[in-house]
Enzyme design. Structure first.
Site, PDB file in Angstrom:
ATOM      1  N   ASN A   7       0.877  -1.167   0.000  1.00  0.00           N
ATOM      2  CA  ASN A   7       0.000   0.000   0.000  1.00  0.00           C
ATOM      3  C   ASN A   7       0.919   1.224   0.000  1.00  0.00           C
ATOM      4  OD1 ASN A   7      -1.825   2.035   0.468  1.00  0.00           O
ATOM      5  ND2 ASN A   7      -2.873   0.998   2.150  1.00  0.00           N
ATOM      6  N   LYS A  14       3.162   0.691   3.226  1.00  0.00           N
ATOM      7  CA  LYS A  14       2.732  -0.330   4.174  1.00  0.00           C
ATOM      8  C   LYS A  14       2.839  -1.660   3.441  1.00  0.00           C
ATOM      9  CE  LYS A  14      -1.325  -0.564   7.054  1.00  0.00           C
ATOM     10  NZ  LYS A  14      -2.695  -0.053   7.184  1.00  0.00           N
ATOM     11  N   ARG A  64      -2.335  -1.865  -3.752  1.00  0.00           N
ATOM     12  CA  ARG A  64      -3.571  -1.127  -3.547  1.00  0.00           C
ATOM     13  C   ARG A  64      -3.516   0.152  -4.382  1.00  0.00           C
ATOM     14  NH1 ARG A  64      -5.145   3.109   0.834  1.00  0.00           N
ATOM     15  NH2 ARG A  64      -7.352   3.314   0.345  1.00  0.00           N
ATOM     16  N   HIS A 153     -13.157   2.661  -0.618  1.00  0.00           N
ATOM     17  CA  HIS A 153     -13.188   1.644   0.446  1.00  0.00           C
ATOM     18  C   HIS A 153     -13.775   0.326  -0.073  1.00  0.00           C
ATOM     19  CE1 HIS A 153     -13.443   4.927   3.821  1.00  0.00           C
ATOM     20  NE2 HIS A 153     -12.189   4.526   3.674  1.00  0.00           N
ATOM     21  N   HIS A 181     -18.180   1.581   7.074  1.00  0.00           N
ATOM     22  CA  HIS A 181     -16.732   1.632   7.318  1.00  0.00           C
ATOM     23  C   HIS A 181     -16.439   2.983   7.964  1.00  0.00           C
ATOM     24  CE1 HIS A 181     -12.387   0.852   6.159  1.00  0.00           C
ATOM     25  NE2 HIS A 181     -12.383   2.140   6.479  1.00  0.00           N
ATOM     26  N   LEU A 182     -16.163   2.972   9.275  1.00  0.00           N
ATOM     27  CA  LEU A 182     -15.963   4.221  10.014  1.00  0.00           C
ATOM     28  C   LEU A 182     -14.531   4.276  10.549  1.00  0.00           C
ATOM     29  CD1 LEU A 182     -19.300   4.046  12.106  1.00  0.00           C
ATOM     30  CD2 LEU A 182     -18.978   5.037   9.817  1.00  0.00           C
ATOM     31  N   GLY A 183     -13.610   4.766   9.727  1.00  0.00           N
ATOM     32  CA  GLY A 183     -12.223   4.945  10.152  1.00  0.00           C
ATOM     33  C   GLY A 183     -11.909   6.422  10.154  1.00  0.00           C
ATOM     34  N   GLY A 185     -11.189   7.979   7.338  1.00  0.00           N
ATOM     35  CA  GLY A 185     -12.170   8.172   6.272  1.00  0.00           C
ATOM     36  C   GLY A 185     -13.369   7.295   6.622  1.00  0.00           C
ATOM     37  N   ARG A 214     -12.608  15.315   6.987  1.00  0.00           N
ATOM     38  CA  ARG A 214     -13.335  15.654   5.749  1.00  0.00           C
ATOM     39  C   ARG A 214     -14.802  15.939   6.061  1.00  0.00           C
ATOM     40  NH1 ARG A 214     -11.629  10.270   2.833  1.00  0.00           N
ATOM     41  NH2 ARG A 214      -9.505  10.211   3.628  1.00  0.00           N
ATOM     42  N   ARG A 257     -11.771   9.159  19.797  1.00  0.00           N
ATOM     43  CA  ARG A 257     -11.623   8.897  21.233  1.00  0.00           C
ATOM     44  C   ARG A 257     -11.668  10.186  22.049  1.00  0.00           C
ATOM     45  NH1 ARG A 257      -6.922   4.757  19.961  1.00  0.00           N
ATOM     46  NH2 ARG A 257      -6.764   6.359  18.385  1.00  0.00           N
ATOM     47  N   VAL A 304     -13.505   3.334  14.338  1.00  0.00           N
ATOM     48  CA  VAL A 304     -14.660   3.795  15.112  1.00  0.00           C
ATOM     49  C   VAL A 304     -15.750   2.712  15.136  1.00  0.00           C
ATOM     50  CG1 VAL A 304     -16.453   5.562  15.300  1.00  0.00           C
ATOM     51  CG2 VAL A 304     -14.156   6.201  14.520  1.00  0.00           C
ATOM     52  N   GLY A 305     -16.029   2.128  13.997  1.00  0.00           N
ATOM     53  CA  GLY A 305     -17.098   1.126  13.907  1.00  0.00           C
ATOM     54  C   GLY A 305     -16.826  -0.091  14.782  1.00  0.00           C
ATOM     55  N   GLU A 354      -8.311  -5.123   4.927  1.00  0.00           N
ATOM     56  CA  GLU A 354      -8.175  -4.803   3.508  1.00  0.00           C
ATOM     57  C   GLU A 354      -7.012  -5.539   2.860  1.00  0.00           C
ATOM     58  OE1 GLU A 354      -8.945  -0.542   4.871  1.00  0.00           O
ATOM     59  OE2 GLU A 354      -9.452  -0.392   2.764  1.00  0.00           O
TER      60      GLU A 354
END
Ligand code: ADP
Length: 368
Positions: A7, A14, A64, A153, A181-183, A185, A214, A257, A304-305, A354
């Protein structure tokens, strides 16, 4: 199969090395090209990866790639034509695609005998029907400048929808799932029988849900107003809506957080931001229930999710009339299934992966 997943970002790489579904090695090289960085460029970064992991017997490299435009509906073997096409798509993803192209070029150079596969964030959404991807603007302008919804995503939504169907014991081909998908982004997706039929991100990853930095959905007039009345140059508006909006813009803090911590203390800005974040999710859940006609499951994923019972509870509060409810204890424990026994819609927490999905798609391309 032994597969290296890369990635490549503008200043980071990564990597994760797979043997089948098992992870042999993984790592992150950061601050590429920066003065105090570890390495000078993507080539040096990949050389670093190659010297630290055993690539003997490598079957493929999976890359990716953020933007595949309308050209790529699935993971695709890298060749000169693919590279030229991804280059042509750079204006659609000026921050992301050049980095992926560097990663591809370097990997082809250093590993010339190993097949390379590109896996696109947009590909999964190519099944959305035109009425779900077309913006109601001058059709000739849209056509000429490739303006439409692409969605992002995709690897995560595809993976999570499939895992959710497995969790419920439903065949993927019939399951109706809303994935959230709550990251940093964030995006929502309606998946019907394993195919994306609606998603919240648009031409770029700026649209849809409220995110870390965003804005998500806004009236385009906001941009005209900031330009014409506030006098901001367009680059500054783009920077603001991309980097200083969302939770960051509302609270000065992009980390959920800390926002939650401040919300618990009664901080008004954090309370408004939290409520707005969760309300936007609820609005999309409502839309996608309507698009799908019904849902077997709603799945929460990403930072987050997966980790915020508060966001999950607030996003789906008050929907019992639609068959959607959350069991407090299950939610607090972040169980895989957090809806009560016998609920019409199963609400789940499904960790995304992913890189594993990319490795799986690469293996599928090789065995075609
Ligand atoms: P990325 O999109 O960069 O892959 P992640 O999926 O890891 O990011 O999500 C990052 C987000 O998850 C951050 O906003 C972070 O605050 C949030 N997060 C992580 N842990 C928790 C937690 N325990 N409670 C609430 N939010 C969390």
């Amino acid at each position: 199969m032994k597969i290296l997943v890369l990635n490549s970002g503008s200043s980071s790489v990564k990597y994760r090395l797979f043997d089948g579904t098992a992870t042999l090695a993984k790592g992150l090289i950061e601050r590429i090209g920066e003065q105090d960085g570890e390495v000078a460029d993507h080539e040096a970064a990949l050389q670093r990866v190659m010297s630290s992991v055993d690539l003997a017997g490598l079957d493929a490299v999976g890359h990716r790639v953020v933007h595949g435009g309308a050209e790529f509906a699935e993971a695709t073997l890298v060749d000169d034509v693919l590279v030229a096409t991804v280059e042509r798509l750079v204006p659609l993803a000026p921050l992301h695609n050049p980095a992926a192209l560097s990663g591809i070029a370097v990997a082809r150079k250093l590993l010339p005998d190993v097949p390379q596969v590109a896996v696109f964030d947009t590909a999964f959404h190519q099944t959305i029907p035109p009425e779900g991807t077309t913006y109601a603007i001058d059709a000739s302008l849209a056509d000429r400048w490739q303006i439409r919804r692409y969605g992002f995503h995709g690897t995560s939504h595809a993976y999570v929808a499939r895992k959710t169907a497995e969790l419920l014991g439903l065949p993927s081909a019939t399951a109706k799932v809303i994935t959230l998908h709550l990251g940093n982004g964030a995006s929502a997706c309606a998946v019907d029988g394993g195919r994306s039929v609606a998603t919240s991100m648009g031409m770029s990853p700026l649209a849809g849900l409220v995110m870390g930095t965003r804005c998500g959905d806004i009236d385009p007039t906001v941009i005209f107003h900031l330009h014409r009345v506030a006098g901001l140059p367009v680059e500054e508006i783009e920077r603001s809506l991309t980097r200083s909006a969302g939770m960051q813009g509302l609270t000065g803090d992009n980390d959920m957080r800390s926002v939650e911590h401040r919300w618990e203390q009664g901080d008004p800005a954090a309370t408004l931001a939290f409520d707005l974040y969760c309300r936007r999710i609820k609005e999309y859940v409502g839309m996608y229930l309507a698009v799908l006609g019904r849902a077997d499951a709603i799945a929460f994923t990403a930072g987050v999710g997966e980790k915020s019972p508060e966001v999950r509870a607030a996003s789906l509060a008050g929907l019992t009339a639609l068959g959607i409810a959350i069991d407090e204890d299950r939610n607090a424990r972040s169980d895989r299934i957090i809806s009560p026994e016998g609920a019409a819609v199963t609400v789940c927490v499904v960790p995304t992966d992913e890189e594993l999905e990319i490795a799986g798609q690469v293996a599928a391309v090789l065995s075609r």
